[in-house]
Design an enzyme around this catalytic site. Sequence first.
Site, PDB file in Angstrom:
ATOM      1  CD  GLU A   1      -2.593  -1.508   2.792  1.00 46.76           C
ATOM      2  OE1 GLU A   1      -3.725  -1.701   2.521  1.00 46.76           O
ATOM      3  OE2 GLU A   1      -2.037  -1.181   3.715  1.00 46.76           O
TER       4      GLU A   1
ATOM      5  CB  CYS B   1      -8.008   1.845   8.137  1.00 49.03           C
ATOM      6  SG  CYS B   1      -7.735   1.226   6.441  1.00 49.03           S
TER       7      CYS B   1
HETATM    8  O1  FUB Z   1      -2.627  -0.830   9.258  1.00 56.74           O
HETATM    9  C1  FUB Z   1      -3.585   0.078   9.486  1.00 56.74           C
HETATM   10  C2  FUB Z   1      -4.291   0.581   8.516  1.00 56.74           C
HETATM   11  O2  FUB Z   1      -4.774  -0.503   7.533  1.00 56.74           O
HETATM   12  C3  FUB Z   1      -3.603   1.322   7.337  1.00 56.74           C
HETATM   13  O3  FUB Z   1      -3.270   2.724   7.670  1.00 56.74           O
HETATM   14  C4  FUB Z   1      -4.248   1.270   6.201  1.00 56.74           C
HETATM   15  O4  FUB Z   1      -3.099   1.305   5.031  1.00 56.74           O
HETATM   16  C5  FUB Z   1      -4.466  -0.363   6.304  1.00 56.74           C
HETATM   17  O5  FUB Z   1      -3.439  -1.139   5.915  1.00 56.74           O
HETATM   18 ZN    ZN Z   2      -7.832   3.154   5.042  1.00 53.33          ZN
END
Ligand code: FUB
Ligand code: ZN
Length: 648
Positions: free
Chosen positions: A324, A420
């Site tokens: 990501e 999230c």
């Molecule tokens: O790891 C916590 C949250 O979940 C991250 O900020 C997002 O990118 C997702 O991976």
């Molecule tokens: Zn998110």
Amino acid sequence: MKTFRLNQVNITSEFWNYYLDLIRTETLPYQLAVLKDEIDVDVQAERQDASLPAGKSHAIENFKIAAGLSEGDHFGWFFQDSDAYKWLEAVGYQLQITEDSKLEAAADELIDIIAQAQESTGYLNTYFQLRYPDLKYRQLYFSHELYCAGHLIEGAIAYHQATGKAKILDVALRFVDDIAEHFGWAEGQIQGADGHQEIELALLKLFDYTGKQQCLELANFFIEVRGLDPEFYRKEIVRNVKDGLSSDNPPVDLTYLQAYSQPKHQELALGHAVRMLYMSTAMAKLVQYLDNEELEDACYKIWNDITQRKLYITGGVGSTVHGEAFVGPYDLPNDTMYCETCASIALLYFAYELFKLSPKGEYIDVMERVLYNGILSGAALDGKHFFYVNPLEVDIESCRFNPDKGHVKLERPDWLGCACCPPNFARTISSIGTYIYTQFEDSVSLNLYVASNLVTEDFELRQETAFPNDDSVSVFYKGVSNHLVLRKPYWATEFKVTCRGGDIIAETFDWVTVAVSNEAEIEIVFKQPLLTITANPLVQSTVGKVAFQKGPFVYCGQTLQNPSLDRCRVPKHFQDEYETTLATDLALPYSLVTIPASKVSAWDGLYRFNGDSEVPESMSLHLIPYFLWANQGVSGMRVWFPKEVVDD
Ligand code: FUB
Ligand code: ZN
């Protein structure tokens, strides 16, 4: 410099009130029902990977089990707690602007459960409490304990600010004490930071709110300690294996979590985008309290790397699903990108902290770009469906068959296994009032044109406008002598300011400063023409293509309105020959733009040799604001359009 409290800014804008009301009346009750597993929704994994948790949230059940109010095991991500905290934060912001006894009662009920789940030491993380009690604070490489703590802190501040009720703030403060006991420079304390940044910025907010020096010191510690010992996480893993506490021995990717060097020595946006930007936000916040030239310099370098080389036109960031993450410069694929809603949100936070540090228009420009595009696209107009990934180009068949696009969804799901983004959307949009005005030593800046009233002890300021669906803003001022600094958005042409009771005393390319005393009326008139956007040719994915923007909105075409979208070409020398109509077919009115274009024809098979001089057919290309896409069912979509190939 200071920001205004949400209860000082009364938003009257139809556009923004649509979202504020939607979140209070639809999104938050819906999200709570999902977090409580009370309704039957389709909870999808955020990307194609059968091992990812999905199917239900269980976030509140996890707290209940930890509190001894229910039985069972933890389910979901190890950071599932943060979904509930972000929801609470959104409620806190909403209650600062509108009373809602039902929402408040629901929040109180949740707070009671959270408080009961907290251990007597102050520690609170349901994943470790229920699954791995021996590994508390020992798996920082992935644990997210402090990430969750950060979201608890932010939620607690918002809720306390709204209601004056101290229960959740006490929970947060007790957790901070526990963290302060375990982490720090003293011998025997842990000298490492959470793999996912968040605690740093939350502690700074808590310092702001309570004035507790401990919070500032701890935030500074976490920024300083990150990357100081690049072996920290490896040693932690080895120690857990040696002590028989875990057999996990994952490879450590220090770039992914920005621990390859101390933040003050970092110059590039690398690794996981949300982590990078939560960290950058904290860095920019920290230098507002502590002089730290190196850190400040690093903020500007990171900012430049993002905005000059790694930012999508929609305000999306993070070019790849793998980690990501940010990738190298100018690498901005439109169809395999990540552009997580949370990453755009984090960029908004970073931009605003930099603006507070150094009030340049460029920070607000980016803030506005992410807000009206990459963030708003994160939720459907019904407030109950959410994108995690925000693509700039969607081909339906390709998304169905190509595993490289397994993360690109054609419609916003009801909910996500990794949730999230949905509550992050709710809390961020609920706090929109924070971003409109900023108070500087001898001036107030009007950053965003949003119809609203700002009431302080010294003055009242009112913006009347139907923007974004109108081209004028009336500003009414009453109060002490002041300087109003009006933003000149880069997309506005013919920006004219006329004053009654005030004088223009300075004008730059991005601001107009008006000196006011007692009472003043300022009329701002501008135009929002359709702009064509060309990317630096180093961006391979957009070579020979243009995108469109009108006012703050980036535009896109959908196959629903343009069946030949993938064969569409736009005029090479696009002039002003477009039509604009105010469309009312969706819950929010918007400017529908129609431009003359052409479509090339396809043929059987793949290739033709030695060219062909086929004459393209003309067509009308209908464009809508990007954030509205995928609100009318499954549709292909694109933001960048190839230009017609014609002889000059
Ligand atoms: O790891 C916590 C949250 O979940 C991250 O900020 C997002 O990118 C997702 O991976
Ligand atoms: Zn998110």
